[in-house]
Every structure is written in structure tokens, then in C-alpha cells.
Write an enzyme that holds these catalytic residues in place. Structure first.
Site, PDB file in Angstrom:
ATOM      1  N   SER A   1       0.941  -1.187   0.238  1.00 52.84           N
ATOM      2  CA  SER A   1       0.017   0.020  -0.114  1.00 52.84           C
ATOM      3  C   SER A   1       0.825   1.219  -0.080  1.00 52.84           C
ATOM      4  O   SER A   1       1.989   1.277  -0.857  1.00 52.84           O
ATOM      5  CB  SER A   1      -0.998  -0.128   1.246  1.00 52.84           C
ATOM      6  OG  SER A   1      -1.856   0.940   1.013  1.00 52.84           O
TER       7      SER A   1
ATOM      8  N   HIS B   1      -3.061  -1.459  -2.971  1.00 58.27           N
ATOM      9  CA  HIS B   1      -4.168  -0.266  -2.931  1.00 58.27           C
ATOM     10  C   HIS B   1      -4.115   0.896  -3.687  1.00 58.27           C
ATOM     11  O   HIS B   1      -3.241   1.391  -4.096  1.00 58.27           O
ATOM     12  CB  HIS B   1      -4.239   0.079  -1.367  1.00 58.27           C
ATOM     13  CG  HIS B   1      -4.358  -0.859  -0.300  1.00 58.27           C
ATOM     14  ND1 HIS B   1      -4.264  -0.879   0.953  1.00 58.27           N
ATOM     15  CD2 HIS B   1      -4.988  -2.146  -0.457  1.00 58.27           C
ATOM     16  CE1 HIS B   1      -4.221  -1.864   1.639  1.00 58.27           C
ATOM     17  NE2 HIS B   1      -4.884  -2.836   0.602  1.00 58.27           N
TER      18      HIS B   1
ATOM     19  N   ASP C   1      -4.300  -4.290   6.410  1.00 52.18           N
ATOM     20  CA  ASP C   1      -4.660  -5.145   5.183  1.00 52.18           C
ATOM     21  C   ASP C   1      -3.519  -6.142   4.664  1.00 52.18           C
ATOM     22  O   ASP C   1      -2.195  -5.695   4.761  1.00 52.18           O
ATOM     23  CB  ASP C   1      -5.163  -4.572   4.248  1.00 52.18           C
ATOM     24  CG  ASP C   1      -6.024  -5.556   3.151  1.00 52.18           C
ATOM     25  OD1 ASP C   1      -6.492  -6.670   3.418  1.00 52.18           O
ATOM     26  OD2 ASP C   1      -5.856  -5.074   1.914  1.00 52.18           O
TER      27      ASP C   1
END
Lengths: 186, 273
Positions: A13, A40, A131
Site C-alpha cells: 500500500s 491499494h 490489510d
């Protein structure tokens, strides 16, 4: 040679783009294992992420039911979760955000763990939320190898740090050493 | 959520649902539905697959809640603005040739994409002679869709999507805002009929010039995709259009030879003869 893994899956990310590019550029041509990347990204803005990431390798955003092929590098498309089915085809999923994200790294990692088990190499890079941590643990539980970018070298440490805290068996490595694993030297 | 549902257990669950409640999930893509079942078990604090099976057999209410959980009810107005742009430019001008236009939205969820379609038709001057049939598996979705009420929070994103789709009007003209919700204007909704239809078990019910079924096929396995595609083929008039989600593809379908590609990226197809 790289016969240890049938699949390499990479999640990242915030702050992961440059290191990911570095990893992709280091992929040896002889590598057969498919590489599945989840980043992401913004959801409804057209982007050329595939082209941005690597000039050496063609990066494909898979369509639903596409078979997972050797020698290919895949990137989860914007605004969908990407999963792998038992018959080794991709499945896209447009359900709720997971960890505020769609695509979610956990969704991909966990489905890959279930299908490829011990033959999985999971790599989690820099990022500002958790995540991917649970998914990486599932890869390790399934007997696969779970690696995180050393939080000290990551632009955002939350993501690799969460994986380290969530389960044992996570390997903490520098980008150089992650490259070596991919190349098959360690 | 580290547990998994074994294949045998999965088949048991699917069978109970099929025999007891008439919903057939056999052809659903397993990675996703298994995950949703686990999520449902977590939410209902069911500690084992055995408990889920037991409760499913004995408790109708549990099943109603399971349907809410297992079906995916995520949607947006003007989702994939480029797709709507193609509809405006390539499909609606062709539909204009018909005296009466019939459109089927299969898997309409809570109606956001159906309302988007109604807006396009309104702007093309076609809504007055169009009937939109919007169907879904999930009765709760249909109830919400029929009410025409959406949360206000999302309207900012939807307005952006609308503009990107080539919309030139003031988007806020299409709804009335009150407190935290908006009500889609009645003049848009009165051309839409919402009702239940199950793509797996229900059959052809009319003939359409356009079928929209976006982000539904991804939840089906290839076999089921093939049979639903046959249903769509049989429900389309000759040269009728079929629109799918932009990551869904006909490449792996048996029937692909019976459709021609209108827009490859936005996944708009047309029935040959």
C-alpha cells in the site's frame, strides 16, 4: 532455480510502489511461477498502473475466470477483490471493502493460501494499515513462506509490523534479501 | 477467520438450502461464497459448520438472514462511467428506433444502476416509451430499490461518476434530499418494475432490446455462466444488446460465437440474428 514456489503473491500500500518496481525488475526471466500483485489504488479513476510498475515485464489485470498462467505477472484490477479458485482460475469479487480496501490483500492472500498451500511465497511490503497481515498468516499456516519488508526500511511500517505481531513464522527481510529469495538464492 | 469450509460441508450446506428453501447455489464460484458463509457464521456467532447446518434445517429466520449475507449487495450509481458513456453514444441511439423499448436489469441489487439507466434514457428522450424490468434474487434489495431511497453520503461520488459519464445536467435535479437520504424522483422510477427473479432457477419472461447484467457473472462458475448466458440469448430480441461488468468476459463461454462485440473494454455485446 526457482522450483520451490508455484506462486508468488505480493501486497503493498502506501510507500510500496518503488520497492515493488525494484522487485519486479529483479524477476529473473527463467522464473515460471505466476506473480499476483495486490496494491491499494483509487477506485474510480482510470490508471495505467500496470505500465507504471515495470517496463521490463508486461503486467496483466486479469479478467474473471482467466486461468492463472506461468511466467505471467498479474495485478488486481481497481475496485475488485481478486481471488483464485481451486481450479487455478481467477475470480473477481465486487463485495464490501475489507480493511477499508478493495482490492484487499487479505482476500487474495487467503484464497491463494487455500489453493497453493505450501507452494506459496507471500510478500507484504510497506503500507499504512493492517490489510494483508491476516492473509500472510494464512499462507504461513498453510505451510507456505511469508515474508515482510523490514518495517525499519519501509516508508510506512504499519502493514509489515501488523503481520509480525499477528503470527509467528513471518520472516523480516530487507528488499535485497527478498530479491534473493525470488531469484532462488536462499 | 482462519477456519475453512471443507468441500463436503459446503455441498451439504448448498443441498440443505436447495431442498429446504429452493435457492440453488450449486453453480456459484466457491472462493467467494465460502468466504461469505464464514463471515455469516462469524456474525451470527455460529461456532461450527455443524451448527450452521443444524440451524439452517430448523430455523427459517436464519435462512432469511443468510440470504442477506451471502448475496453481494454492493453497487454504485454510474459505476464505471466509461461504460455509461458507451451506452449513451453507441446503444441508446440504436434503441431509439424501437417504438417501445424493453430493458432488463438482471441482478439489480438496491437499484443504483437502474436509476442511472433511467437518467440516461430521460436525457436521450426515450424514457417515456421504455419499460425497465429490474430483478434480483434478494427480496430485501428489491424492497429498498422500490422505495427509491439512497444514503446522501454517496451522492458526491455518484455526481462525479455522472459527470464522467458525459452527463450535462445538474445531477441534483434527479433527487430530493432530506436529512441523511435522498429520494430518486418519481418520474424516473415510474418506468421501472422491480421484482424477484432467480437467474439460476427462473426462466425467460419477456423479450428485450437490452439486458444489463453487471458484476453478477463473477459470482458464477463457468457452467452456470453458460446457462445464464443461454437464458439471456433467449430473452434478447434479434440484434439485442447485452451489457456485462467491465472485468467479465465472454471469452470462456460456449455461446460467445452467437454474440458480436460492440465495445470490447466496456463489455457491450450484441446478439447476432
Amino acid at each position: 532455480m526457482n522450483n520451490k514456489f508455484d506462486v508468488i503473491t505480493i501486497g503493498g500500500s502506501a510507500g510500496s510502489l518503488l520497492v515493488l518496481t525494484e522487485l519486479l525488475d529483479a524477476l529473473p526471466d527463467r522464473l515460471t511461477a505466476p506473480v499476483i500483485i495486490v496494491l491499494h489504488r483509487l477506485r474510480n479513476v482510470q490508471s495505467e498502473m500496470g505500465r507504471l510498475l515495470s517496463t521490463r515485464r508486461r503486467i496483466v489485470e486479469p479478467e474473471d475466470k482467466e486461468p492463472v498462467r506461468e511466467h505471467c505477472v498479474y495485478l488486481a484490477p481497481q475496485n475488485y477483490h481478486l481471488m483464485v479458485e481451486a481450479d487455478r482460475t481467477f475470480m473477481l469479487d465486487y463485495s464490501e471493502l475489507v480493511n477499508y480496501s478493495r482490492p484487499s490483500i487479505d482476500m487474495t492472500f487467503s484464497s491463494v493460501a487455500e489453493v497453493y498451500g505450501a507452494r506459496t511465497l507471500g510478500i507484504l511490503l510497506s503500507g499504512a494499515n493492517k490489510d494483508g497481515a491476516a492473509g500472510l498468516c494464512q499462507i504461513i499456516t498453510a505451510g507456505g513462506r511469508g515474508v515482510v519488508q523490514d518495517p525499519q526500511t519501509a516508508a510506512f511500517e504499519a502493514m509489515p509490523q501488523s503481520a509480525i505481531e499477528m503470527c509467528g513464522g513471518v520472516q523480516v527481510l530487507s528488499i535485497e534479501n527478498i530479491k534473493k529469495i525470488i531469484v532462488g538464492e536462499t | 477467520m482462519n477456519e475453512v469450509i471443507s468441500n463436503a460441508d459446503f455441498l451439504d450446506i448448498i443441498n440443505i438450502i436447495k431442498l429446504q428453501y429452493g435457492y440453488d447455489f450449486t453453480g456459484y464460484a466457491q472462493a467467494s461464497i465460502k468466504r461469505r458463509l464464514l463471515r455469516f457464521m462469524g456474525h451470527m456467532q455460529l461456532n461450527s459448520v455443524f451448527e450452521l447446518k443444524y440451524r439452517l434445517v430448523n430455523d427459517q429466520d436464519l435462512f432469511s438472514r443468510l440470504i442477506q449475507y451471502v448475496t453481494v449487495n454492493v453497487t454504485e450509481m454510474f459505476r464505471d462511467p466509461g461504460f455509461y458513456k458507451s451506452l449513451r453514444e453507441q446503444v441508446l441511439p440504436k434503441l431509439a428506433a424501437y417504438p417501445n423499448i424493453k430493458i432488463w436489469h438482471a441482478g439489480c441489487s438496491t437499484g443504483e444502476e437502474v436509476f442511472s439507466m433511467a437518467i440516461l434514457l430521460q436525457e436521450a428522450g426515450l424514457l417515456g416509451r421504455t419499460k425497465i424490468y429490474a430483478t434480483d434474487l434478494n427480496p430485501a434489495n428489491l424492497e429498498r430499490a422500490s422505495a427509491g431511497i439512497l444514503p446522501l453520503d454517496n451522492m458526491k461520488d455518484f455526481t462525479q461518476n455522472y459527470i464522467q459519464s458525459g452527463g450535462l445536467a445538474d445531477f441534483s435535479n434527479y433527487y430530493t434530499a432530506r436529512y441523511d437520504n435522498v429520494l430518486i424522483k418519481k418520474e424516473l422510477r415510474q418506468h421501472i418494475a422491480f421484482f424477484q427473479h432467480n437467474l439460476v432457477t427462473d426462466k425467460v419472461f419477456n423479450e428485450f432490446q437490452l439486458i444489463c447484467c453487471r458484476n453478477v457473472f463473477i459470482y458464477f462458475n463457468r457452467e452456470l455462466q453458460n446457462s445464464v448466458l443461454q437464458l439471456f440469448f433467449d430473452s434478447l430480441s434479434s440484434r439485442g444488446y447485452l451489457a456485462m461488468g467491465i472485468k467479465e468476459t465472454m471469452r470462456f463461454a460456449d455461446l460467445q460465437g452467437k454474440f458480436e462485440v460492440v465495445h470490447a473494454h466496456n463489455k457491450i455485446y450484441r446478439r447476432k440474428e
